[in-house]
Design a protein around this motif. Structure first.
Motif, PDB file in Angstrom:
ATOM      1  N   MET A   1       0.865  -1.138   0.035  1.00  0.00           N
ATOM      2  CA  MET A   1       0.140  -0.110  -0.080  1.00  0.00           C
ATOM      3  C   MET A   1       0.850   1.109  -0.073  1.00  0.00           C
ATOM      4  N   LYS A   2       0.358   1.972  -0.797  1.00  0.00           N
ATOM      5  CA  LYS A   2       1.331   3.532  -1.003  1.00  0.00           C
ATOM      6  C   LYS A   2       0.645   4.498   0.069  1.00  0.00           C
ATOM      7  N   VAL A   3       1.597   5.218   0.547  1.00  0.00           N
ATOM      8  CA  VAL A   3       1.107   6.737   1.393  1.00  0.00           C
ATOM      9  C   VAL A   3       1.883   7.586   0.713  1.00  0.00           C
ATOM     10  N   LEU A   4       1.201   8.674   0.187  1.00  0.00           N
ATOM     11  CA  LEU A   4       1.688   9.662  -0.257  1.00  0.00           C
ATOM     12  C   LEU A   4       1.317  10.836   0.426  1.00  0.00           C
ATOM     13  N   PHE A   5       2.695  11.513   0.919  1.00  0.00           N
ATOM     14  CA  PHE A   5       2.528  12.882   1.705  1.00  0.00           C
ATOM     15  C   PHE A   5       2.508  13.937   0.782  1.00  0.00           C
ATOM     16  N   ILE A   6       1.618  14.797   1.310  1.00  0.00           N
ATOM     17  CA  ILE A   6       1.488  16.005   0.400  1.00  0.00           C
ATOM     18  C   ILE A   6       1.633  17.396   1.352  1.00  0.00           C
ATOM     19  N   HIS A   7       2.862  18.051   1.148  1.00  0.00           N
ATOM     20  CA  HIS A   7       3.231  19.324   1.935  1.00  0.00           C
ATOM     21  C   HIS A   7       2.306  20.364   1.667  1.00  0.00           C
ATOM     22  N   GLY A   8       2.500  21.467   2.563  1.00  0.00           N
ATOM     23  CA  GLY A   8       1.568  22.637   2.235  1.00  0.00           C
ATOM     24  C   GLY A   8       2.321  23.379   1.222  1.00  0.00           C
ATOM     25  N   ASN A   9       2.073  24.728   1.176  1.00  0.00           N
ATOM     26  CA  ASN A   9       2.349  25.775  -0.026  1.00  0.00           C
ATOM     27  C   ASN A   9       3.510  26.518   0.801  1.00  0.00           C
ATOM     28  N   GLY A  10       3.716  27.775   0.341  1.00  0.00           N
ATOM     29  CA  GLY A  10       4.518  28.887   0.792  1.00  0.00           C
ATOM     30  C   GLY A  10       5.861  28.590   0.671  1.00  0.00           C
ATOM     31  N   GLY A  11       6.390  27.555  -0.207  1.00  0.00           N
ATOM     32  CA  GLY A  11       7.831  27.014  -0.197  1.00  0.00           C
ATOM     33  C   GLY A  11       8.088  26.065   0.537  1.00  0.00           C
ATOM     34  N   CYS A  12       7.072  25.325   1.159  1.00  0.00           N
ATOM     35  CA  CYS A  12       7.234  24.194   2.013  1.00  0.00           C
ATOM     36  C   CYS A  12       7.983  23.086   1.238  1.00  0.00           C
ATOM     37  N   THR A  13       8.627  22.282   1.553  1.00  0.00           N
ATOM     38  CA  THR A  13       9.257  20.981   0.830  1.00  0.00           C
ATOM     39  C   THR A  13       8.898  19.699   1.719  1.00  0.00           C
ATOM     40  N   ALA A  14       9.429  18.509   0.960  1.00  0.00           N
ATOM     41  CA  ALA A  14       9.344  17.205   1.649  1.00  0.00           C
ATOM     42  C   ALA A  14      10.144  17.256   2.995  1.00  0.00           C
ATOM     43  N   ALA A  15      11.098  18.194   2.958  1.00  0.00           N
ATOM     44  CA  ALA A  15      12.243  18.019   4.235  1.00  0.00           C
ATOM     45  C   ALA A  15      11.659  18.704   5.239  1.00  0.00           C
ATOM     46  N   HIS A  16      10.514  19.559   5.207  1.00  0.00           N
ATOM     47  CA  HIS A  16      10.059  20.309   6.326  1.00  0.00           C
ATOM     48  C   HIS A  16       9.156  19.485   7.440  1.00  0.00           C
ATOM     49  N   HIS A  17       9.139  19.932   8.653  1.00  0.00           N
ATOM     50  CA  HIS A  17       8.131  19.756   9.629  1.00  0.00           C
ATOM     51  C   HIS A  17       8.342  18.280  10.145  1.00  0.00           C
ATOM     52  N   TRP A  18       7.229  17.406  10.212  1.00  0.00           N
ATOM     53  CA  TRP A  18       7.235  16.043  10.501  1.00  0.00           C
ATOM     54  C   TRP A  18       7.121  15.031   9.374  1.00  0.00           C
ATOM     55  N   TYR A  19       7.315  15.588   8.267  1.00  0.00           N
ATOM     56  CA  TYR A  19       7.157  14.660   7.076  1.00  0.00           C
ATOM     57  C   TYR A  19       7.991  13.687   7.003  1.00  0.00           C
ATOM     58  N   ARG A  20       9.290  13.805   7.189  1.00  0.00           N
ATOM     59  CA  ARG A  20      10.547  12.804   7.035  1.00  0.00           C
ATOM     60  C   ARG A  20      10.444  11.702   8.119  1.00  0.00           C
ATOM     61  N   SER A  21      10.077  12.383   9.579  1.00  0.00           N
ATOM     62  CA  SER A  21      10.054  11.436  10.709  1.00  0.00           C
ATOM     63  C   SER A  21       8.930  10.451  10.482  1.00  0.00           C
ATOM     64  N   ALA A  22       7.665  10.810   9.910  1.00  0.00           N
ATOM     65  CA  ALA A  22       6.357  10.041   9.927  1.00  0.00           C
ATOM     66  C   ALA A  22       6.794   8.849   8.815  1.00  0.00           C
ATOM     67  N   ALA A  23       7.577   9.517   7.614  1.00  0.00           N
ATOM     68  CA  ALA A  23       7.547   8.476   6.587  1.00  0.00           C
ATOM     69  C   ALA A  23       8.423   7.491   7.139  1.00  0.00           C
ATOM     70  N   LYS A  24       9.670   8.020   7.797  1.00  0.00           N
ATOM     71  CA  LYS A  24      10.569   6.916   8.329  1.00  0.00           C
ATOM     72  C   LYS A  24       9.951   5.897   9.253  1.00  0.00           C
ATOM     73  N   GLU A  25       8.894   6.271   9.860  1.00  0.00           N
ATOM     74  CA  GLU A  25       8.441   5.180  10.767  1.00  0.00           C
ATOM     75  C   GLU A  25       7.465   4.273   9.934  1.00  0.00           C
TER      76      GLU A  25
END
Length: 181
Positions: A1-25
């Motif tokens: 099953m695929k989980v696609l993370f979709i970050h926010g706008n305003g220059g946000c990237t996949a490296a911001h906030h909690w995205y990587r830590s959640a993806a890593k788990e």
């Protein structure tokens, strides 16, 4: 099953906030995690983002969308016309809040198809914080009332950005995915 993370706008990237830590788990749990910076990440034009999602998902319906802020808008718009397993909406809204950049995205140009969003997925989970400085809680509650998701209204989490919670983790998000599977 695929989980696609979709970050926010305003220059946000996949490296911001909690995205990587959640993806890593989630990766060791057997999920095929897709975490990439979307094109046009300043304004997040609906047509560009939905086309990018189409390419990333390639017609797959065994998908969980995790959308934060503008990413939640993209997840809802995608679910209007695509079957999914489910979606997690973080800091979702339904209006442009009078912001010209939000208005320019195109996400608000047509009425929301609430019934289609619900019908095209097995479940929806929504997170919001009472003290979100960007999206008033009344916006999230309106989305909640339309979609009747599993709803979590937290305190002192702001807009669910790393600096809001004193770190970059979002354990509640990972836990609800684990509970679903």
């Amino acid at each position: 099953m695929k989980v696609l993370f979709i970050h926010g706008n305003g220059g946000c990237t996949a490296a911001h906030h909690w995205y990587r830590s959640a993806a890593k788990e989630l990766s060791p749990l057997g999920f095929d995690v897709v975490l990439e910076t979307f094109p046009d990440n300043i304004i997040a034009h609906q047509d560009i983002w939905l086309n990018f999602m189409e390419k990333q998902l390639n017609g797959d319906s065994e998908v969980i969308l995790v959308g934060h802020s503008s990413g939640a808008l993209a997840a809802m718009r995608y679910a209007e016309t695509h079957s999914l397993v489910g979606s997690i909406l973080v800091s979702a809204c339904h209006t442009d809040l009078g912001d010209p950049t939000e208005k320019a995205s195109g996400f608000y140009d047509t009425p929301w198809q609430w019934e289609a969003i619900k019908a095209n997925q097995q479940w929806i989970i929504q997170f919001h914080s009472e003290d979100d400085p960007l999206i008033p809680v009344k916006e999230a509650r309106f989305v909640r009332d339309q979609l009747t998701p599993e709803y979590y209204e937290l305190k002192n989490r702001g807009h669910f950005m790393g600096s809001d919670s004193g770190g970059k983790d979002f354990p509640e998000l990972v836990e609800v995915i684990k509970q679903k599977f």
